[in-house]
Design a protein around this motif. Structure first.
Motif, PDB file in Angstrom:
ATOM      1  N   MET A   1      64.954  77.969  95.660  1.00  0.00           N
ATOM      2  CA  MET A   1      66.006  78.320  96.620  1.00  0.00           C
ATOM      3  C   MET A   1      66.993  77.161  96.785  1.00  0.00           C
ATOM      4  N   LYS A   2      68.274  77.496  96.809  1.00  0.00           N
ATOM      5  CA  LYS A   2      69.332  76.517  97.039  1.00  0.00           C
ATOM      6  C   LYS A   2      70.053  76.885  98.331  1.00  0.00           C
ATOM      7  N   THR A   3      70.743  75.918  98.909  1.00  0.00           N
ATOM      8  CA  THR A   3      71.587  76.260 100.063  1.00  0.00           C
ATOM      9  C   THR A   3      72.967  75.638  99.883  1.00  0.00           C
ATOM     10  N   ILE A   4      73.973  76.296 100.439  1.00  0.00           N
ATOM     11  CA  ILE A   4      75.307  75.706 100.486  1.00  0.00           C
ATOM     12  C   ILE A   4      75.754  75.662 101.943  1.00  0.00           C
ATOM     13  N   GLU A   5      76.650  74.736 102.231  1.00  0.00           N
ATOM     14  CA  GLU A   5      77.194  74.621 103.583  1.00  0.00           C
ATOM     15  C   GLU A   5      78.660  75.026 103.588  1.00  0.00           C
ATOM     16  N   VAL A   6      79.055  75.698 104.671  1.00  0.00           N
ATOM     17  CA  VAL A   6      80.438  76.143 104.805  1.00  0.00           C
ATOM     18  C   VAL A   6      80.932  75.738 106.185  1.00  0.00           C
ATOM     19  N   ARG A   7      82.061  75.060 106.213  1.00  0.00           N
ATOM     20  CA  ARG A   7      82.678  74.650 107.478  1.00  0.00           C
ATOM     21  C   ARG A   7      83.733  75.683 107.847  1.00  0.00           C
ATOM     22  N   THR A   8      83.627  76.258 109.052  1.00  0.00           N
ATOM     23  CA  THR A   8      84.647  77.232 109.473  1.00  0.00           C
ATOM     24  C   THR A   8      85.553  76.590 110.508  1.00  0.00           C
ATOM     25  N   ARG A   9      86.747  77.159 110.706  1.00  0.00           N
ATOM     26  CA  ARG A   9      87.807  76.495 111.486  1.00  0.00           C
ATOM     27  C   ARG A   9      88.292  77.302 112.691  1.00  0.00           C
ATOM     28  N   ALA A  10      87.757  78.514 112.889  1.00  0.00           N
ATOM     29  CA  ALA A  10      88.235  79.350 113.992  1.00  0.00           C
ATOM     30  C   ALA A  10      87.078  80.189 114.507  1.00  0.00           C
ATOM     31  N   ARG A  11      87.267  80.842 115.656  1.00  0.00           N
ATOM     32  CA  ARG A  11      86.194  81.697 116.177  1.00  0.00           C
ATOM     33  C   ARG A  11      85.885  82.832 115.203  1.00  0.00           C
ATOM     34  N   GLU A  12      86.956  83.448 114.673  1.00  0.00           N
ATOM     35  CA  GLU A  12      86.789  84.566 113.746  1.00  0.00           C
ATOM     36  C   GLU A  12      87.645  84.313 112.521  1.00  0.00           C
ATOM     37  N   GLN A  13      87.017  84.350 111.358  1.00  0.00           N
ATOM     38  CA  GLN A  13      87.732  83.923 110.154  1.00  0.00           C
ATOM     39  C   GLN A  13      86.948  84.338 108.910  1.00  0.00           C
ATOM     40  N   LEU A  14      87.658  84.786 107.881  1.00  0.00           N
ATOM     41  CA  LEU A  14      87.003  84.988 106.587  1.00  0.00           C
ATOM     42  C   LEU A  14      87.281  83.759 105.717  1.00  0.00           C
ATOM     43  N   VAL A  15      86.232  83.085 105.268  1.00  0.00           N
ATOM     44  CA  VAL A  15      86.376  81.869 104.465  1.00  0.00           C
ATOM     45  C   VAL A  15      85.928  82.163 103.035  1.00  0.00           C
ATOM     46  N   ASP A  16      86.814  81.952 102.079  1.00  0.00           N
ATOM     47  CA  ASP A  16      86.517  82.216 100.671  1.00  0.00           C
ATOM     48  C   ASP A  16      85.496  81.196 100.149  1.00  0.00           C
ATOM     49  N   ILE A  17      84.328  81.691  99.726  1.00  0.00           N
ATOM     50  CA  ILE A  17      83.280  80.795  99.198  1.00  0.00           C
ATOM     51  C   ILE A  17      82.980  81.102  97.724  1.00  0.00           C
ATOM     52  N   SER A  18      83.910  81.797  97.059  1.00  0.00           N
ATOM     53  CA  SER A  18      83.679  82.213  95.665  1.00  0.00           C
ATOM     54  C   SER A  18      83.342  81.029  94.764  1.00  0.00           C
ATOM     55  N   ALA A  19      84.081  79.915  94.918  1.00  0.00           N
ATOM     56  CA  ALA A  19      83.878  78.774  94.016  1.00  0.00           C
ATOM     57  C   ALA A  19      82.478  78.194  94.202  1.00  0.00           C
ATOM     58  N   GLN A  20      82.033  78.073  95.464  1.00  0.00           N
ATOM     59  CA  GLN A  20      80.693  77.536  95.721  1.00  0.00           C
ATOM     60  C   GLN A  20      79.596  78.441  95.161  1.00  0.00           C
ATOM     61  N   VAL A  21      79.798  79.753  95.273  1.00  0.00           N
ATOM     62  CA  VAL A  21      78.795  80.691  94.755  1.00  0.00           C
ATOM     63  C   VAL A  21      78.774  80.641  93.230  1.00  0.00           C
ATOM     64  N   ARG A  22      79.953  80.571  92.620  1.00  0.00           N
ATOM     65  CA  ARG A  22      80.030  80.460  91.152  1.00  0.00           C
ATOM     66  C   ARG A  22      79.284  79.212  90.670  1.00  0.00           C
ATOM     67  N   ARG A  23      79.411  78.102  91.419  1.00  0.00           N
ATOM     68  CA  ARG A  23      78.722  76.868  91.041  1.00  0.00           C
ATOM     69  C   ARG A  23      77.200  77.070  91.061  1.00  0.00           C
ATOM     70  N   LEU A  24      76.696  77.756  92.094  1.00  0.00           N
ATOM     71  CA  LEU A  24      75.257  78.044  92.166  1.00  0.00           C
ATOM     72  C   LEU A  24      74.796  78.829  90.942  1.00  0.00           C
ATOM     73  N   VAL A  25      75.613  79.788  90.542  1.00  0.00           N
ATOM     74  CA  VAL A  25      75.254  80.614  89.385  1.00  0.00           C
ATOM     75  C   VAL A  25      75.227  79.757  88.125  1.00  0.00           C
ATOM     76  N   SER A  26      76.251  78.948  87.928  1.00  0.00           N
ATOM     77  CA  SER A  26      76.312  78.173  86.685  1.00  0.00           C
ATOM     78  C   SER A  26      75.216  77.107  86.664  1.00  0.00           C
ATOM     79  N   GLU A  27      74.912  76.495  87.815  1.00  0.00           N
ATOM     80  CA  GLU A  27      73.834  75.500  87.870  1.00  0.00           C
ATOM     81  C   GLU A  27      72.454  76.108  87.605  1.00  0.00           C
ATOM     82  N   SER A  28      72.310  77.398  87.915  1.00  0.00           N
ATOM     83  CA  SER A  28      70.998  78.041  87.722  1.00  0.00           C
ATOM     84  C   SER A  28      70.677  78.243  86.252  1.00  0.00           C
TER      85      SER A  28
END
Lengths: 132, 132, 132
Positions: A1-28
């Protein structure tokens, strides 16, 4: 199992994490299979939607704010974030994405988002990659 | 494939099934992987949310009742539970949870719930555990 | 990875794709496991609900139209389909279904649907089958 961290900037917000998820896939090193993502929280979820025009994510958040406003006379939970909990169940805290040729299988306009409903906060997402 | 049974007590209710799901994981002997859960019904779903303060689940149910009330002048389905069907699609009938060290991977406040939208009934959930 | 195509006939519509998904399962030869489905679009989702009385799907679509109407004064996205994007995140673009004895594990009333929110269009769904 791996984990990634995401910093959000507002109460309600959609934050694009595609690049971080792609990295998990390629590292696997997995070429064909799936990646299971899981947000370890009860007031943020995960979703996939358009990441080309930022107004799409903005409109989604704005409409959710109207549908499930923060305050309701009938809420009893003392922390004032019952709306965030419901929004999390509506979007869902988990996501299973397909992998082919060592990369995510996504449509032309699809990006992976953390849906923050009670930020700003630092969020943790766990991931397990399974080979087909 | 295994199944578990859940008895619900109200028309709309979130029932904590974390202990039953944990038992499925431990009985499977799988140390690292995922468990796929599936509710075999069209008027109840599965979700993960806070199980510390019971008012969170209560507020979620209450707001869903306001958003998607049982009666709408335009409903045509004769059984009077079109709202239950929609709530089921909004929460989703399935859930994939991560497993590490032979136990569920959940955040501090996360519990697994059956979301009953047309009870009280006895519900059946099927499960498949996959090793990573 | 396999893909199936689904032709939709209206702007908003639930289209039963159970037979196509069953075919993917039987062609895979997998007897026990799961099938992961993924809609490669940002304005349609996947869900499971009743496929016996067609009024259930009709009522679901009709209520979603009332909850998330196409036009809102505050929408900024220029294509006029912000509602379709939100509906997609609410239903979810992916689905993981269980397989036993070489067939889908579904409750008596459950059918698999593509939830079209911005049709009519031809939609593509990707699928990966995993053996348990």
């Amino acid at each position: 199992m791996k984990t990634i961290e995401v910093r959000t900037r507002a109460r309600e917000q959609l934050v694009d994490i595609s690049a971080q998820v792609r990295r998990l896939v390629s590292e696997s090193g997995v070429k064909e299979g799936v990646i299971h993502l899981w947000a370890l929280h009860t007031t943020c979820g995960l979703t996939v939607n358009e990441n080309a025009d930022p107004d799409v994510a903005r409109d989604i958040v704005e409409k959710m704010r109207h549908l499930v406003p923060q305050a309701e006379a009938f809420y009893r939970h003392g922390e004032g974030n019952s709306d965030s909990h419901l929004k999390t169940s509506l979007f869902g805290p988990g996501l299973t994405l397909l992998i082919e040729d060592g990369d995510l299988v996504l449509g032309t306009w699809q990006g992976v988002f953390l849906a923050e409903w009670d930020g700003p906060r630092t969020r943790k997402i766990a991931a397990v990659v399974m080979a087909a």
